[in-house]
Design an enzyme around this catalytic site. Structure first.
Site: not given
Lengths: 251, 196
Positions: B76, B178, B180
């Site tokens: 990011c 992202h 994650e």
């Protein structure tokens, strides 16, 4: 293309989920982590947890719950309820929440929106608005629709966007609980008014209601609680229908 | 083992949680010497690119980062830091990948921030996207994007404008989304990075 998001909303009390959830293979319907995991496996795009008893004393329980969810779940989630200060939001961010939603605290103190956006970025700040239609217009309501304000919904949302809200979660109190479909007229109006994402809430009763809200209003996401918790709408089937209806959706 | 550059730009709980779920071991990097403890490096980051760059500069780790020849992944804002410049605060950045970070203009009535799941189209044979279908969905939250450039863009996304979802210059990689928070696809990408 950006896909439309399907968001189950879970009510949380003292770190436990409330309201009946009847997934067959659920061991503990009150465990927010297990529920979140189930929903994410079913294809939910995002989750909202609404802490319905949030107080400063209970905050620690919520933080532990947020950490547990962040450890186990690989989709984004929002925490709402009782956030009235920067330090409340910061604790949630550090525990792994992707966004926070604020409602009555922002109505009482609109500067909170600016402060949160400045501290954490607009993408972190969801403004939740409960609205009711009155003969003279749409008005913001507080405490689950019980307290009327004199603030016009459209005007408030526009102001919040300018102050730094990154997303609007709009709940129609006229539609909430009726299972008669989303308030597509108001949602279209609000969605056209702002250039930040809008989440539709209140009134979902069938999968077709989701088709309608995306086709008629072009909102970014649709949220529901009981129809998902009671298994009346299954997310994989809902998403298959949306796909068939040519709505951009993540499968 | 993966080293995460700890420079105070945003919360990394979700990232470390994802690495834990995947059984990938990691540690925090606070000093130049600690870079030598890890085979792979992640530069995380959320918030304002200019502020993040300032914080990274304050750590004194910038020259070391630029000299690294082990795999580095910026996530990011951590990815945006790899570029030369951001319109966010008109900030000079690391200039490891000679591209610019620009703001989404309200073209084609698109909403800003670009928030949600969007399709990522990756070049074939890209090791980061090994086992991930081109067109798979990843989760994005950002108002600034890195321009598309066929020399450095290894995966792109379309949001009214085609932009870099993932970039690479030698051992430096960056992803705008992202991983994650991007379900299985994101977890596969993190595993691929760990296996580079």
């Amino acid at each position: 293309m950006l896909s439309k998001r399907i968001i189950p909303c879970l009510d949380v009390k003292d770190g436990r989920t409330v309201k009946g959830v009847n997934f067959v293979d659920l061991r503990d319907a009150g465990d927010p982590v297990e529920l979140a995991w189930q929903y994410s496996n079913q294809g939910a795009d995002e989750l909202v947890f609404l802490d319905i008893t949030a107080t400063h004393e209970k905050r620690k329980t919520t933080i532990e719950m947020v950490k547990a969810v962040a450890r186990q779940v690989n989709i984004p989630f929002t925490i709402g309820g009782g956030i009235s200060e920067i330090k409340d939001a910061e604790a949630l961010l550090n525990a792994g929440a992707d966004k926070i939603s604020i409602n009555s605290a922002a109505v009482r103190n609109p500067q909170l929106i600016n402060d949160l956006a400045k501290a954490f970025g607009v993408q972190f700040v969801v403004l939740a608005v409960d609205t009711k239609h009155l003969p003279i217009g749409d008005f913001v309501h507080l405490n689950g629709g019980r307290i009327a304000t004199e603030i016009e919904t459209q005007k408030w949302i526009k102001e919040a966007e300018q102050r730094g809200a990154g997303e609007i979660l709009l709940t129609s109190m006229d539609k909430d609980g009726t299972k008669s479909g989303f308030d597509n007229v108001l949602l279209k109006q609000i969605n056209d008014l702002v250039s930040i994402p809008v989440i539709a809430s209140g009134g979902a009763g069938s999968s077709e209601d989701f088709v309608d809200v995306f086709k008629l209003t072009d909102v970014d996401a649709a949220l529901a609680a009981s129809v998902f918790h009671y298994g009346e709408i299954l997310i994989p089937e809902l998403k298959a229908l949306l796909k068939k209806e040519q709505i951009e959706i993540r499968l | 083992m993966i080293g995460i550059v700890n420079y105070g730009a945003g919360n990394i709980f979700s990232l470390t949680a994802a690495l834990d779920r995947l059984g990938l071991r990691y540690g925090m990097i606070n000093s130049e010497a600690e870079f030598d403890l890890y085979e792979k490096i992640i530069i995380p980051g959320v918030g304002h690119a200019g502020t993040a760059m300032q914080k990274l500069s304050d750590t004194g780790l910038v020259p070391k980062i630029k000299s690294l020849n082990k795999p580095v992944l910026g996530i990011c804002v951590g990815m945006q830091l790899l570029t030369e410049f951001s319109e966010e605060g008109n900030s000079q950045l690391l200039d490891i990948v000679p591209l610019k970070t620009l703001r989404f203009r309200e073209l084609e009535s698109k909403k800003v921030p670009h928030m949600g799941w969007n399709r990522v189209y990756s070049n074939s044979g890209q090791p980061l996207f090994n086992g991930i279908a081109s067109g798979a969905y990843f989760y994005f939250v950002h108002s600034y994007f890195i321009e598309f450039n066929p020399n450095f863009t290894v995966a792109y996304c379309d949001y009214g404008i085609k932009f870099s979802a993932a970039i690479q210059n030698n051992n430096f990689y960056g992803v705008q989304f992202h991983p994650e928070k991007s379900g299985e696809a994101g977890e596969t990408l993190l595993k691929n990075f760990a296996n580079l």
